[in-house]
Design an enzyme around this catalytic site. Sequence first.
Site, short mmCIF file in Angstrom:
data_model
loop_
_atom_site.label_atom_id
_atom_site.label_comp_id
_atom_site.label_asym_id
_atom_site.label_seq_id
_atom_site.Cartn_x
_atom_site.Cartn_y
_atom_site.Cartn_z
N ARG A 1 0.73 -1.17 -0.08
CA ARG A 1 -0.08 -0.05 0.08
C ARG A 1 0.87 1.30 -0.06
O ARG A 1 1.91 1.25 0.33
CB ARG A 1 -0.83 0.09 1.17
CG ARG A 1 -1.97 -1.07 1.31
CD ARG A 1 -2.73 -1.25 2.65
NE ARG A 1 -3.57 -2.08 2.67
CZ ARG A 1 -3.45 -3.36 3.17
NH1 ARG A 1 -2.38 -3.59 3.93
NH2 ARG A 1 -4.41 -4.34 3.12
N LYS B 1 -2.37 -2.87 7.53
CA LYS B 1 -3.81 -2.58 7.80
C LYS B 1 -4.16 -3.59 8.90
O LYS B 1 -3.99 -4.84 8.79
CB LYS B 1 -4.77 -2.79 6.61
CG LYS B 1 -5.94 -2.30 6.56
CD LYS B 1 -6.70 -2.16 5.31
CE LYS B 1 -8.12 -1.52 5.32
NZ LYS B 1 -8.81 -1.59 4.11
N HIS C 1 -2.27 3.11 -5.66
CA HIS C 1 -2.96 1.93 -5.38
C HIS C 1 -3.31 0.96 -6.78
O HIS C 1 -3.46 -0.29 -6.25
CB HIS C 1 -4.39 2.05 -4.66
CG HIS C 1 -4.63 1.09 -3.40
ND1 HIS C 1 -4.11 0.80 -2.43
CD2 HIS C 1 -5.76 0.08 -3.53
CE1 HIS C 1 -4.63 -0.30 -1.64
NE2 HIS C 1 -5.54 -0.56 -2.62
N ARG D 1 -0.68 -1.84 -6.76
CA ARG D 1 -0.96 -2.90 -5.81
C ARG D 1 -1.86 -3.90 -6.58
O ARG D 1 -1.87 -4.94 -6.28
CB ARG D 1 -1.40 -2.41 -4.57
CG ARG D 1 -1.68 -3.36 -3.54
CD ARG D 1 -2.04 -2.82 -2.15
NE ARG D 1 -3.11 -3.61 -1.29
CZ ARG D 1 -2.66 -4.61 -0.19
NH1 ARG D 1 -1.12 -4.67 -0.32
NH2 ARG D 1 -3.47 -5.03 0.15
N HIS E 1 -4.22 -9.64 3.15
CA HIS E 1 -5.70 -9.71 3.27
C HIS E 1 -6.02 -10.44 4.55
O HIS E 1 -5.45 -11.64 4.66
CB HIS E 1 -6.49 -10.11 2.01
CG HIS E 1 -6.29 -9.06 0.86
ND1 HIS E 1 -6.50 -9.44 -0.27
CD2 HIS E 1 -6.19 -7.82 1.22
CE1 HIS E 1 -6.58 -8.41 -0.94
NE2 HIS E 1 -6.18 -7.14 -0.28
N TYR F 1 -9.69 -10.05 -7.27
CA TYR F 1 -8.95 -9.91 -8.56
C TYR F 1 -9.24 -11.01 -9.44
O TYR F 1 -8.54 -10.94 -10.78
CB TYR F 1 -7.55 -9.89 -8.04
CG TYR F 1 -7.21 -8.87 -7.12
CD1 TYR F 1 -7.06 -7.74 -7.62
CD2 TYR F 1 -6.95 -8.87 -5.84
CE1 TYR F 1 -6.89 -6.55 -6.75
CE2 TYR F 1 -6.48 -7.81 -4.77
CZ TYR F 1 -6.43 -6.61 -5.49
OH TYR F 1 -6.53 -5.49 -4.86
#
Length: 323
Positions: free
Chosen positions: A138, A163, A269, A272, A295, A304
């Site tokens: 990120r 995150k 972003h 990424r 994630h 994706y």
Amino acid sequence: MQNRPVRLLDEVRNRLRLKHYSLRTEKVYVYWIRRYILENGKTHPRELGGGAVEAFLSKLATKDQVSASTQNQALSALLFLYREVLGIDLPWMENVVRAKQSRRLPVVLSKAQTMLLLSKLSGRDWLAASLLYGAGLRLMEALRLRVKDLNFERNEITVRDGKGGKDRKTVLPFSLKPHLQRQVEQARALHAKDLAEGYGAVSLPFALARKYPRAETDFGWQYVFPASRRGIDPFDGREKRHHIDEKVLQRAVRAAAIQAGLHLPVSPHTLRHCFATHLLESGSDIRTVQELLGHQDVATTQIYTHVLNRGAGGVLSPIDRGV
């Protein structure tokens, strides 16, 4: 603003710092709490209740037409205010008009487009953007990298406090290794200059400065992408060397996209997103990609799979099949 709300905002800041919230979160929470107070005639939130919160959040969705994530951000700020600062439990807000939640597919460039975009960047901007694509970072994860987080022997990058407050490891691209080593040496020279001038400190997470008094001037804790100028640390008021501002890279990537003729909403972003999609296209396991991206749920990574070449773009239309 009257003195009572001003003092309340100061109390909110102190409580956020006590609970180790980031400076970015602090600014966002204070913004929403201040806006809530102003829209209620500067009335102290203790004199307001769940109805006022419901009305404020509903107005954001109906009149201001904010996104669901923005409305949730405001809700989190107000819940923190009432629960953590005022010690008041709000009733369950069943009458809040919820902002419409949308699920948009990410913008993904082809490999050729990605390399073209990167070719329009140079120097530090190119290296930082290349890390977003090459390691799946990120934007703020790349800019907050510290020297000690780069492991050139194992070709690994450790992402600290990503995150969700979690650490993870991702790949350090072989092609970027010499460029990163040169960047580290440039940061070392800048740090030596700061030390010679009586500075050289860097902000440390939470209470590490008290636990390790010498760590703030240790080179390992310095940022890989240091700012060109020293700045004042908002937490202790001392002059320190921070990392470059995220807006610098955001503007550089947008300008590069225009130069490359990419008529898409490209941002840092996006790189990424390209990292994840291109790995899946090359046959990488989705669980591996999930871990590299950080994630929590594989369902987040699965988005994706909807933009792979074997999806809509990989199907031969019947009009192209001929007779």
